[in-house]
Design an enzyme around this catalytic site. Structure first.
Site, short mmCIF file in Angstrom:
data_model
loop_
_atom_site.label_atom_id
_atom_site.label_comp_id
_atom_site.label_asym_id
_atom_site.label_seq_id
_atom_site.Cartn_x
_atom_site.Cartn_y
_atom_site.Cartn_z
N ASN A 137 -0.36 -2.10 -2.79
CA ASN A 137 -0.13 -0.98 -3.42
C ASN A 137 -0.24 0.27 -2.40
O ASN A 137 -0.55 -0.50 -0.96
CB ASN A 137 -1.38 -0.56 -4.44
CG ASN A 137 -0.80 0.33 -5.45
OD1 ASN A 137 0.08 0.92 -5.26
ND2 ASN A 137 -1.72 0.59 -6.78
N PHE A 138 0.17 1.09 -2.69
CA PHE A 138 -0.02 2.23 -1.73
C PHE A 138 0.90 1.98 -0.53
O PHE A 138 0.81 2.70 0.43
CB PHE A 138 -1.26 2.58 -1.38
CG PHE A 138 -2.22 2.83 -2.53
CD1 PHE A 138 -3.24 2.13 -2.88
CD2 PHE A 138 -1.98 3.95 -3.51
CE1 PHE A 138 -4.06 2.33 -3.99
CE2 PHE A 138 -2.82 4.19 -4.68
CZ PHE A 138 -3.65 3.44 -4.85
N LEU A 139 2.04 1.31 -0.65
CA LEU A 139 3.06 1.30 0.53
C LEU A 139 3.78 2.67 0.69
O LEU A 139 4.30 3.14 -0.47
CB LEU A 139 4.10 0.12 0.08
CG LEU A 139 5.48 0.05 1.16
CD1 LEU A 139 4.90 -0.23 2.47
CD2 LEU A 139 6.46 -0.78 0.29
N THR A 173 3.62 -3.48 -8.46
CA THR A 173 4.86 -2.95 -9.31
C THR A 173 5.62 -1.99 -8.42
O THR A 173 5.12 -1.62 -7.18
CB THR A 173 4.09 -2.02 -10.35
OG1 THR A 173 3.17 -1.23 -9.74
CG2 THR A 173 3.19 -2.96 -11.24
N LEU A 389 -2.51 0.34 -10.34
CA LEU A 389 -3.02 1.62 -10.34
C LEU A 389 -1.71 2.38 -9.74
O LEU A 389 -0.93 1.97 -9.01
CB LEU A 389 -4.08 1.96 -9.61
CG LEU A 389 -5.51 1.23 -9.90
CD1 LEU A 389 -6.68 1.29 -9.09
CD2 LEU A 389 -5.83 1.91 -11.52
C1 LIG Z 1 0.95 -13.57 -0.50
C2 LIG Z 1 0.75 -12.20 -0.36
C3 LIG Z 1 1.89 -11.48 -0.39
C4 LIG Z 1 1.96 -9.95 -0.03
C5 LIG Z 1 3.11 -9.15 -0.21
C6 LIG Z 1 3.81 -9.13 -1.54
C7 LIG Z 1 5.13 -8.14 -1.68
C8 LIG Z 1 4.69 -6.53 -1.65
C9 LIG Z 1 5.90 -5.97 -1.78
C10 LIG Z 1 5.47 -4.42 -1.71
C11 LIG Z 1 4.88 -3.66 -2.97
C12 LIG Z 1 4.56 -2.08 -2.77
C13 LIG Z 1 4.05 -1.67 -4.26
C14 LIG Z 1 3.55 -0.28 -4.05
O1 LIG Z 1 3.04 0.17 -3.01
C15 LIG Z 1 3.75 0.29 -5.24
S1 LIG Z 1 5.67 1.16 -5.48
C16 LIG Z 1 5.51 2.50 -4.37
C17 LIG Z 1 6.09 2.41 -3.06
N1 LIG Z 1 5.98 3.55 -2.16
C18 LIG Z 1 6.87 4.83 -2.43
O2 LIG Z 1 7.77 4.51 -3.34
C19 LIG Z 1 6.43 5.65 -1.49
C20 LIG Z 1 7.72 6.67 -1.18
N2 LIG Z 1 8.62 5.69 -0.41
C21 LIG Z 1 8.39 5.15 0.83
O3 LIG Z 1 7.25 5.54 1.16
C22 LIG Z 1 9.56 4.39 1.38
O4 LIG Z 1 10.69 4.65 0.69
C23 LIG Z 1 9.25 2.99 1.14
C24 LIG Z 1 7.96 2.48 2.21
C25 LIG Z 1 9.00 2.40 -0.24
C26 LIG Z 1 10.43 1.88 1.69
O5 LIG Z 1 10.77 2.41 2.95
P1 LIG Z 1 12.15 2.82 3.36
O6 LIG Z 1 12.15 3.70 4.78
O7 LIG Z 1 12.70 3.74 2.28
O8 LIG Z 1 12.93 1.44 3.54
P2 LIG Z 1 13.09 0.40 4.78
O9 LIG Z 1 11.80 0.51 5.53
O10 LIG Z 1 14.38 0.73 5.51
O11 LIG Z 1 13.11 -0.91 4.15
C27 LIG Z 1 14.20 -1.14 3.17
C28 LIG Z 1 13.71 -2.27 2.46
O12 LIG Z 1 12.51 -2.25 1.66
C29 LIG Z 1 12.61 -2.59 0.40
N3 LIG Z 1 11.85 -1.74 -0.48
C30 LIG Z 1 12.11 -0.36 -0.81
N4 LIG Z 1 10.99 0.02 -1.62
C31 LIG Z 1 10.10 -1.08 -2.05
C32 LIG Z 1 9.14 -1.15 -2.61
N5 LIG Z 1 8.59 0.06 -3.41
N6 LIG Z 1 8.30 -2.25 -2.77
C33 LIG Z 1 9.21 -3.33 -2.02
N7 LIG Z 1 10.19 -3.19 -1.36
C34 LIG Z 1 10.82 -1.95 -1.05
C35 LIG Z 1 14.09 -2.18 0.09
O13 LIG Z 1 14.58 -3.17 -1.15
C36 LIG Z 1 14.68 -2.89 1.50
O14 LIG Z 1 14.61 -4.27 1.46
P3 LIG Z 1 15.96 -5.07 0.97
O15 LIG Z 1 17.18 -4.70 1.94
O16 LIG Z 1 15.68 -6.64 0.93
O17 LIG Z 1 16.61 -4.41 -0.49
#
Ligand SMILES: CCCCCCCCCCCCCC(=O)CSCCNC(=O)CCNC(=O)[C@H](O)C(C)(C)COP(=O)(O)OP(=O)(O)OC[C@H]1O[C@@H](n2cnc3c(N)ncnc32)[C@H](O)[C@@H]1OP(=O)(O)O
Ligand SMILES: CCOC(=O)c1cnc2ccc(OC)cc2c1SCCC#N
Length: 389
Positions: A137-139, A173, A389
């Site tokens: 969470n909190f990515l 999520t 959350l």
């Molecule tokens: C066995 C243990 C395993 C543990 C790990 C499990 C998995 C956990 C996974 C994480 C779960 C987190 C859950 C959570 O925290 C709850 S969802 C909330 C996520 N955070 C936000 O939305 C905050 C605002 N946005 C940002 O900070 C950025 O836009 C983020 C950081 C989201 C992406 O940064 P960016 O600068 O906009 O993008 P790039 O760095 O250039 O990277 C682009 C790539 O990132 C993929 N992407 C985008 N959003 C995503 C998201 N929400 N989950 C997963 N992947 C996400 C996207 O599809 C693309 O990949 P693709 O090319 O394959 O499509």
């Protein structure tokens, strides 16, 4: 849509959807710990990894400020989640947590925190399997560092650190569609302060409705009506654990809460989580339970308001009191505590009260994901017993 990163990950791939020949359960076997990458993944040279000690007031403040300014916004950029510091400490310092899973990225020159991702350990049951997982969470990547492929590096790094603790599955999520949701939920909103929601532009006056008519429509009694309805206390943990475990058994995916977990996640914690139960006045049996967490949002670009006070439905169990009556009492308490809105997902049996208690469907969806675990047939939100959350 090409998912250059997600196509490399052990998650349900689009091409697999509907392929019932694939077995349910882990997609990849565990790696021998000796083969897990020992050193962190490489970041761009201007940045460095940091482990965030959430016990430190200073570090907790840095994480709070990063999220307050750069975390999730709705599609119309009307709101941005503003998780409080005490909420973050509650969400991250859970029983058995690993500080190494609270991962930050700093700019080497300024030492500023520019990105964050977290994991916490959880026991999640999927059908009859109880699986040790990480809840991610909190990515968050600072707005100025977006679209540089930082997120995949952060995801790989938290994966590596989770693997080092011999955990191979995760739950998370997202509002965005990724390969591949196990289910997709809908947000529903119950106005408690309709005037504010209309003033900020979230709600609109209904046709042929005046403001005073709208306020009257959402009005709630001043006090709860269920006999025996009271705040949960420490002494209630064993009974609430029994009640909740029994209730969650009916869902395909649900947390496997023990008394320790219930004490952490569900005991009232000011401005973070509120929980109530119904103790039968006759035989003092605990028959029902309800809870919500506090997650304010910044209101973006409005002169009159800066913060939306939102309550989010958490875990609710009704065995004697009708669910609608129990949840109406929860709405009454939320209104007493000056919340502007009460939000709920259409998970578990929530649909029962959503329509009845004047909730309206939101336009946001929440997709649930499992990492390295395949679920064969698609799950409906009503089959999901997990609230992240
Ligand atoms: C066995 C243990 C395993 C543990 C790990 C499990 C998995 C956990 C996974 C994480 C779960 C987190 C859950 C959570 O925290 C709850 S969802 C909330 C996520 N955070 C936000 O939305 C905050 C605002 N946005 C940002 O900070 C950025 O836009 C983020 C950081 C989201 C992406 O940064 P960016 O600068 O906009 O993008 P790039 O760095 O250039 O990277 C682009 C790539 O990132 C993929 N992407 C985008 N959003 C995503 C998201 N929400 N989950 C997963 N992947 C996400 C996207 O599809 C693309 O990949 P693709 O090319 O394959 O499509
Ligand atoms: C008034 C109803 O909407 C919200 O409570 C709200 C508040 N803040 C947000 C911040 C980011 C955000 O990004 C998806 C959504 C909201 C939402 S709607 C979805 C959450 C719920 N229920």
């Amino acid at each position: 849509k090409r998912h250059k990163f997600w196509e490399t990950q052990p998650v349900g791939q689009y091409k697999d959807v509907g392929d019932t020949s694939l077995p349910e359960g882990p997609i990849e076997p565990p790696t021998p710990l000796s083969e897990v990458k020992q050193e962190p993944y490489n970041l761009p040279s201007a940045y460095e990894w940091t482990t965030c000690d959430m016990n430190s007031e200073e570090t907790c403040e840095e994480v709070y400020v990063l999220l307050k300014n750069n975390y999730v916004e709705d599609d119309e950029n009307m709101f941005r989640f503003n998780y409080s510091k005490e909420f973050l400490r509650w969400a991250l310092r859970v029983p058995g947590y690993y500080q190494s899973w609270h991962i930050g990225v700093r700019a080497k020159a300024s030492k500023k925190l520019v990105a964050f991702i977290s994991g916490i350990p959880a026991r999640i049951r999927v059908n009859e399997d109880v699986v040790k997982m990480a809840e991610i969470n909190f990515l968050c990547v600072h707005k100025k560092l977006r679209s540089k492929r930082l997120a995949p590096v952060m995801i790989k790094e938290v994966t590596r650190r989770v693997h080092l603790e011999n955990i191979w599955q995760a739950a998370y999520t997202a509002g965005v569609v990724l390969p591949t949701p196990i289910t997709t939920c809908q947000y529903w909103h119950r106005s408690l302060n309709p005037k504010k929601l209309i003033d900020v532009g979230f709600s609109r006056l209904g046709a042929r409705m005046t403001m005073s008519r709208t306020i009257k429509l959402y009005k709630l009694p001043d006090s709860t009506i269920t006999p025996g309805f009271r705040k949960m206390e420490l002494r209630d943990v064993p009974a609430v654990t029994r009640l909740l475990r029994n209730y969650l058994n009916q869902f395909v995916v649900a947390p496997d809460f023990d008394e320790n977990d219930v004490e952490h996640w569900l005991l009232p914690n000011d401005n973070v989580v509120d929980s109530f139960l119904v103790e039968s006045p006759q035989n003092h049996e605990i028959t029902d339970f309800c809870s919500f967490y506090t997650l304010p949002s910044s209101i973006l670009g409005n002169q009159n308001y800066s913060t939306l006070k939102a309550a989010y439905s958490y875990y609710n169990v009704s065995t004697k009191t009708p669910m609608n009556q129990l949840m109406n009492d929860v709405l009454i308490v939320a209104k007493q505590k000056d919340f502007d809105v009460f939000n709920a997902l259409d998970v578990m049996h929530n649909e029962t009260f959503l329509k009845e208690l004047k909730f309206g469907p939101g336009d946001g969806q929440l997709h649930y994901y499992l990492y390295n675990y395949r679920i064969r047939n698609g799950l409906k939100p009503s089959g999901l017993g997990l609230v992240l959350l």
